[in-house]
Every structure is written in C-alpha cells, then in structure tokens.
Enzyme design. Structure first.
Site, PDB file in Angstrom:
ATOM      1  N   LYS A 179       0.829  -1.211   0.000  1.00  0.00           N
ATOM      2  CA  LYS A 179       0.000   0.000   0.000  1.00  0.00           C
ATOM      3  C   LYS A 179       0.865   1.264   0.000  1.00  0.00           C
ATOM      4  O   LYS A 179       0.647   2.178  -0.788  1.00  0.00           O
ATOM      5  CB  LYS A 179      -0.902   0.011   1.235  1.00  0.00           C
ATOM      6  CG  LYS A 179      -1.598   1.342   1.473  1.00  0.00           C
ATOM      7  CD  LYS A 179      -2.333   1.382   2.787  1.00  0.00           C
ATOM      8  CE  LYS A 179      -1.482   1.664   3.981  1.00  0.00           C
ATOM      9  NZ  LYS A 179      -1.418   3.068   4.431  1.00  0.00           N
ATOM     10  N   ASN A 180       1.854   1.320   0.900  1.00  0.00           N
ATOM     11  CA  ASN A 180       2.623   2.557   1.027  1.00  0.00           C
ATOM     12  C   ASN A 180       3.483   2.834  -0.202  1.00  0.00           C
ATOM     13  O   ASN A 180       3.766   3.985  -0.504  1.00  0.00           O
ATOM     14  CB  ASN A 180       3.490   2.528   2.301  1.00  0.00           C
ATOM     15  CG  ASN A 180       2.630   2.720   3.548  1.00  0.00           C
ATOM     16  OD1 ASN A 180       1.459   3.088   3.450  1.00  0.00           O
ATOM     17  ND2 ASN A 180       3.202   2.457   4.706  1.00  0.00           N
ATOM     18  N   ARG A 215      -2.947  11.323   4.449  1.00  0.00           N
ATOM     19  CA  ARG A 215      -1.683  12.040   4.620  1.00  0.00           C
ATOM     20  C   ARG A 215      -0.762  11.878   3.411  1.00  0.00           C
ATOM     21  O   ARG A 215      -0.088  12.822   2.998  1.00  0.00           O
ATOM     22  CB  ARG A 215      -0.981  11.541   5.877  1.00  0.00           C
ATOM     23  CG  ARG A 215       0.396  12.150   6.053  1.00  0.00           C
ATOM     24  CD  ARG A 215       1.055  11.693   7.324  1.00  0.00           C
ATOM     25  NE  ARG A 215       2.471  11.973   7.308  1.00  0.00           N
ATOM     26  CZ  ARG A 215       3.022  13.117   7.682  1.00  0.00           C
ATOM     27  NH1 ARG A 215       2.245  14.102   8.081  1.00  0.00           N
ATOM     28  NH2 ARG A 215       4.317  13.300   7.655  1.00  0.00           N
ATOM     29  N   CYS A 274      -3.526  12.984  12.926  1.00  0.00           N
ATOM     30  CA  CYS A 274      -4.273  11.744  12.753  1.00  0.00           C
ATOM     31  C   CYS A 274      -4.145  10.954  14.033  1.00  0.00           C
ATOM     32  O   CYS A 274      -3.472  11.380  14.967  1.00  0.00           O
ATOM     33  CB  CYS A 274      -3.775  10.958  11.551  1.00  0.00           C
ATOM     34  SG  CYS A 274      -2.367   9.970  11.916  1.00  0.00           S
ATOM     35  N   ARG A 289       2.298  14.218  13.316  1.00  0.00           N
ATOM     36  CA  ARG A 289       2.819  14.022  11.964  1.00  0.00           C
ATOM     37  C   ARG A 289       3.007  15.319  11.174  1.00  0.00           C
ATOM     38  O   ARG A 289       2.329  15.556  10.178  1.00  0.00           O
ATOM     39  CB  ARG A 289       1.925  13.036  11.206  1.00  0.00           C
ATOM     40  CG  ARG A 289       1.790  11.733  11.948  1.00  0.00           C
ATOM     41  CD  ARG A 289       0.960  10.743  11.220  1.00  0.00           C
ATOM     42  NE  ARG A 289       1.734   9.974  10.276  1.00  0.00           N
ATOM     43  CZ  ARG A 289       1.242   8.952   9.585  1.00  0.00           C
ATOM     44  NH1 ARG A 289      -0.012   8.608   9.715  1.00  0.00           N
ATOM     45  NH2 ARG A 289       1.985   8.284   8.748  1.00  0.00           N
ATOM     46  N   PRO A 290       3.928  16.147  11.616  1.00  0.00           N
ATOM     47  CA  PRO A 290       4.165  17.395  10.896  1.00  0.00           C
ATOM     48  C   PRO A 290       4.887  17.157   9.570  1.00  0.00           C
ATOM     49  O   PRO A 290       5.285  16.036   9.268  1.00  0.00           O
ATOM     50  CB  PRO A 290       5.061  18.183  11.863  1.00  0.00           C
ATOM     51  CG  PRO A 290       5.721  17.149  12.709  1.00  0.00           C
ATOM     52  CD  PRO A 290       4.836  15.952  12.743  1.00  0.00           C
ATOM     53  N   ASP A 342       4.780   0.068  12.220  1.00  0.00           N
ATOM     54  CA  ASP A 342       3.513  -0.474  11.706  1.00  0.00           C
ATOM     55  C   ASP A 342       3.263  -1.903  12.190  1.00  0.00           C
ATOM     56  O   ASP A 342       2.156  -2.424  12.021  1.00  0.00           O
ATOM     57  CB  ASP A 342       3.492  -0.429  10.172  1.00  0.00           C
ATOM     58  CG  ASP A 342       3.273   0.989   9.645  1.00  0.00           C
ATOM     59  OD1 ASP A 342       2.968   1.890  10.442  1.00  0.00           O
ATOM     60  OD2 ASP A 342       3.412   1.188   8.420  1.00  0.00           O
ATOM     61  N   VAL A 381       8.736   6.029  17.192  1.00  0.00           N
ATOM     62  CA  VAL A 381       8.492   6.705  15.900  1.00  0.00           C
ATOM     63  C   VAL A 381       7.288   7.651  15.972  1.00  0.00           C
ATOM     64  O   VAL A 381       7.360   8.794  15.540  1.00  0.00           O
ATOM     65  CB  VAL A 381       8.329   5.673  14.766  1.00  0.00           C
ATOM     66  CG1 VAL A 381       8.066   6.375  13.428  1.00  0.00           C
ATOM     67  CG2 VAL A 381       9.565   4.790  14.654  1.00  0.00           C
ATOM     68  N   ARG A 400      -8.650   0.626   4.834  1.00  0.00           N
ATOM     69  CA  ARG A 400      -7.666   1.533   4.223  1.00  0.00           C
ATOM     70  C   ARG A 400      -6.426   0.767   3.795  1.00  0.00           C
ATOM     71  O   ARG A 400      -5.729   1.194   2.883  1.00  0.00           O
ATOM     72  CB  ARG A 400      -7.237   2.598   5.240  1.00  0.00           C
ATOM     73  CG  ARG A 400      -8.251   3.686   5.493  1.00  0.00           C
ATOM     74  CD  ARG A 400      -7.652   4.721   6.431  1.00  0.00           C
ATOM     75  NE  ARG A 400      -6.271   4.957   6.016  1.00  0.00           N
ATOM     76  CZ  ARG A 400      -5.232   5.119   6.860  1.00  0.00           C
ATOM     77  NH1 ARG A 400      -5.424   5.115   8.148  1.00  0.00           N
ATOM     78  NH2 ARG A 400      -4.016   5.314   6.392  1.00  0.00           N
TER      79      ARG A 400
END
Ligand code: UD1
Length: 439
Positions: free
Chosen positions: A34-35, A105, A129, A134-135, A318, A340, A410
C-alpha cells in the site's frame, strides 16, 4: 454475509465476527505494498505521459488518491483488479482539494512532483491523525533548500520555484515521506541533490526504482545517503510494486498467535528480517522454501521479549500493535517502546478488555504475559491497531467482534477472504451498503 433484523445502522457499525481458537493452514497470497503504491501514484505525476502500475491493491486509500489525481486533471483508470493506468499528460491543477487531502496524509507527498512539474503547488496541510501530530516541516525545509519559496497560510502550503536547484539536504530525522517528497522533486531539478540521513525503507527503494524506470538518475536508495542527478524530463513506464511487508507481517502474527504453520508468497524475505528475527527469538521457526516464499512454523510456547520501534532496518512501527498481541500471550514480561509516533497505543485498552495485562507509561508499554485472551467487543483506533485486534480475535477464546473496519479497509485488501482461505472463522457484518469511491 450475516443478516440482521436490527434497523439499518451506519457503516461505522460494521464489524467482523471472529470465532477464535482455530488453527490456520495453507498458503496466503500477499498483495502489493500500500505505502509503495500510494507514493508511486504520486510519482507518476512527474511524467507528462502514461504510467502503468501493477500489483496495486484495491484499497480505500488508493481509491482516494485516485480521486485526488483526477481532481488535478490526471486520467486514472483501473485496467484490471490490480493494474492501474495513470495518464498525467494533462496535469493542469496544482491545488488538490482539502476535502480529499485531509483524508489521506500520503497525498501531501504529491507536493514534490507538483512543484517540479508545474512550478507551483498548493497543498493543504494533512492535519493530525490518530497516531500522532505528523508534521511536514522536513518536507518544507528540503524544498526550501532546493530554492522553492514556501509559505503556509490558512492551512495551505504553497511551494513555488521556476526550476528547483540541486543541493545537499540533511534530514533531522529519516522521515519516509520527506525522503520520498524530496527524491521526487530532485529528479527534475537542475543539478545534483544529496539527501543525508535519508529513510532506508523498502518503499523508498521501490520509489527510486520506479523513478529510474521513468528515466531518473538516483543512486544510493536503501542507504542513508541518496544522490539524485536532475534530468530534463521523465517518461511513462510499466512497473510492478513490491509485496507488502506489513501485510506479510500481519499474517505471520496471525499464524503465531494461533500456533499455526502457514506459507506466505510472494514476499521479499529480507524486508521481513526485523519481524522474523523477533519471532525466532521468541521461539518460532521461519523457513525460506524459495526466494519469494516464507514458511512460518509456530512454537507451542513463546518467550517474552522487548521491542523498540525504529526507522528501517529497525523494528517497524507499523508492526508494533500486531507484535503486542503475541507478547500478550507469551511467557514472561515484555517491554515495548514506541519511538516513531507519539500516540500509537490505541490498541492497548482494547487488548486489556480481551484479558491482556498491559500498562502504558509514556511511550513504553509493559506487558505481563497471560495464558490466553478471551473474546470481547473491541474497536480499532487506526489501521494497524484494528489489524492487531483481528489477530487477537483469531487467538481469543469465544467470539470477538471487531469494530473500526473503516481503518482496516484503508490498508488490507481482501483480509477476510485471505484469512478464510487459511481456515479462519470470521464474517463481516454489514448493516447497510457501504459507500464506494469510483475511478
Ligand atoms: C510512513 C508510512 C507509515 C509508517 C511511517 C514510518 C506511508 C504512506 N506511510 O509515514 O505507514 O508508519 O512511514 O515507517 O508511507 N516527522 C516530523 N516531521 C516531518 C515528517 C515526519 O517530525 O516533516 C515525524 C513524524 O511525526 C513521525 C516520524 O517523523 O513521528 C516518522 O514519520 P515519517 O517517517 O515521515 O512517516 P510517514 O512518511 O508519514
């Protein structure tokens, strides 16, 4: 599908009913990552041409990004269940709508290709989120170092540059997204760009290989120093996305908690090393029958261990929630440190409702192993937390109901069917038809 006599509810209340305690067996097919798929779709904007991507899972996030690309004037077409064509010849809009960007994102990562192709990009800040703030300051500072003028106004980042210029960029943290944004931007910049302290994740390497197939010059992807020599233009290509290492890890954990022997394919075994090393340390056995297969052989008792999430090749954040389901039923005390993301323990309260014994202090979770989990209604708070609850349900005594499937959908394609194929007993309860996005 189960039927219900209850009045129709919303899709929010769809859930999985899982009968726990059954062994899994057989082989499961792993989908494309997915990523990788998300960032390669953004990368396709770099060429005024058509790109074909294979092994693209048909997920909600992928559909959303398809919609965003369409809003930019790009043609996106599904050619088969796992193949899409992206024609970015007519890319003519540089400001993706907030309504769509706020849901995903990864869509912010399109800022790199947009500014490189159109000279200006206006992308809404993706916002927070469930797993942390998560900047995006690393993306922004890198673009500024390449000569872009960047302003942030009313929640929108505007980056403009007639032509980006190659430079040396040091990332304070090896951010996956920032490395990807800047690598894409640098492919069309003037001169040479070096990204130091770059992310080394397999998805970054996949993006580099994809850009190279489009004509880019990129060296060192997969190490912490990536050099990109800008070219005038890129062309379309056909490219197959790598297998999803997190989906593979999810099935390894499903096998581990149910004490089952299963085979996974296709996989790139080296991408799974951090997870496999921990599973072996805990007592499991993992074999590699051929270069694209792994076979998991369970332990009957697992030993507790400590986990610290880190950028690749460290243990992936993850997989943290998923690994916790196994630690919860292992012998002894474990400590999980999440370094993280700052808010990634949403699954702990739910696992405790299933009988786990986990205490959280700051970014640490102390786990005291219990003999077994028991069923309960539970709700996932984000994608991997929800996957972890499904895995926990497979191991628990009784029937577990997992809510929060909008998160699961998702990131996992055909999860129930794949688990059913392995012999798991689970069904999705859908009270009313889900809305579907089309492209
Ligand atoms: C990607 C993955 C996500 C994975 C994560 C870490 C995608 C679509 N998502 O997310 O599944 O969990 O990598 O492996 O590929 N950070 C900053 N400033 C920035 C950018 C990031 O402080 O400008 C921080 C984040 O808040 C976070 C950490 O760096 O705490 C890691 O983030 P990053 O590596 O950028 O993750 P993503 O690319 O968002």
């Amino acid at each position: 599908m189960l039927t219900s006599t209850a009045t129709p509810l919303t899709t929010e209340q769809a859930h999985l009913k899982i009968q726990g305690g059954y062994r899994l067996s057989g082989e499961v097919r792993i989908s494309g990552a997915k990523n990788s798929a998300l960032v390669l779709m953004a990368g396709a904007l770099l060429a005024a041409d058509t790109t074909i991507l294979r092994a693209v899972p048909d997920l909600a996030d992928i559909r959303r990004l398809g919609e965003i690309l369409q809003a930019l004037g790009v043609k996106v077409q599904r050619l088969g269940s796992e193949t899409i064509a992206i024609d970015a010849t007519d890319l003519n809009t540089n400001d993706p709508p907030y309504r769509l960007v706020s849901q995903l994102r990864a869509s912010f990562f399109a800022i790199g290709p947009l500014v490189a192709r159109l000279g200006v990009a206006r992308v809404p800040l993706p916002g927070g989120c469930a797993i942390g703030a998560r900047p995006v300051e690393l993306h922004v500072r890198g673009l500024q170092a390449m000569g872009a003028e960047v302003t942030i106004d009313h929640g929108v980042v505007t980056a403009s540059a007639t032509k980006l210029k190659g430079t040396r960029i040091y990332l304070d943290y090896p951010s996956v997204g920032a490395t990807e944004t800047l690598m894409m931007a640098a492919t069309l910049a003037e001169g040479e760009t070096t990204i130091e302290n770059a992310a080394q994740e397999p998805e970054v390497v996949d993006l580099a290989n994809f850009c190279i197939a489009m004509g880019a010059k990129i060296y060192g992807a997969g190490t912490n120093s990536i050099t990109i020599v800008g070219v005038d233009r890129l062309h379309g290509t056909e490219y197959e996305i790598i297998p999803d290492r997190i989906e593979a890890g999810t099935f390894l954990l499903a096998a581990a908690v149910t004490r089952s022997a299963i085979t996974l394919a296709p996989v790139i075994p080296s991408h799974l090393t951090p997870v496999i090393a921990k599973l072996e340390e805990m007592g499991a056995t993992v074999e590699f029958p051929d270069p694209t297969r792994v076979r998991f052989i369970p332990a009957q008792r697992y030993r507790a261990t400590d986990i610290e999430t880190l950028p690749y090749p460290g243990f992936p954040t993850d997989m943290q929630a998923l690994m916790m389901t196994l630690l919860a039923i292992s012998e002894g005390n474990s400590l999980v440190s999440e370094t993280v993301f700052e808010n990634r323990f949403g699954h702990v309260a739910e696992l405790n409702r299933m009988g786990a014994d986990i205490r959280v202090k700051g970014n640490h979770a102390a786990i005291r192993g219990v003999p077994h989990l028991s069923s309960a209604p539970v709700t996932g708070t984000d994608l991997r937390a929800t996957a972890a609850l499904v895995v926990a349900g497979l191991a628990a005594h009784g029937e577990t109901h997992v809510y929060g499937l909008q998160h699961l959908d998702r990131g996992y394609w055909q999860m129930e069917a794949k688990l059913q194929g392995l012999g798991a007993r689970l069904e999705r309860y859908v009270p009313s038809a889900a809305t579907s996005l089309v492209f």
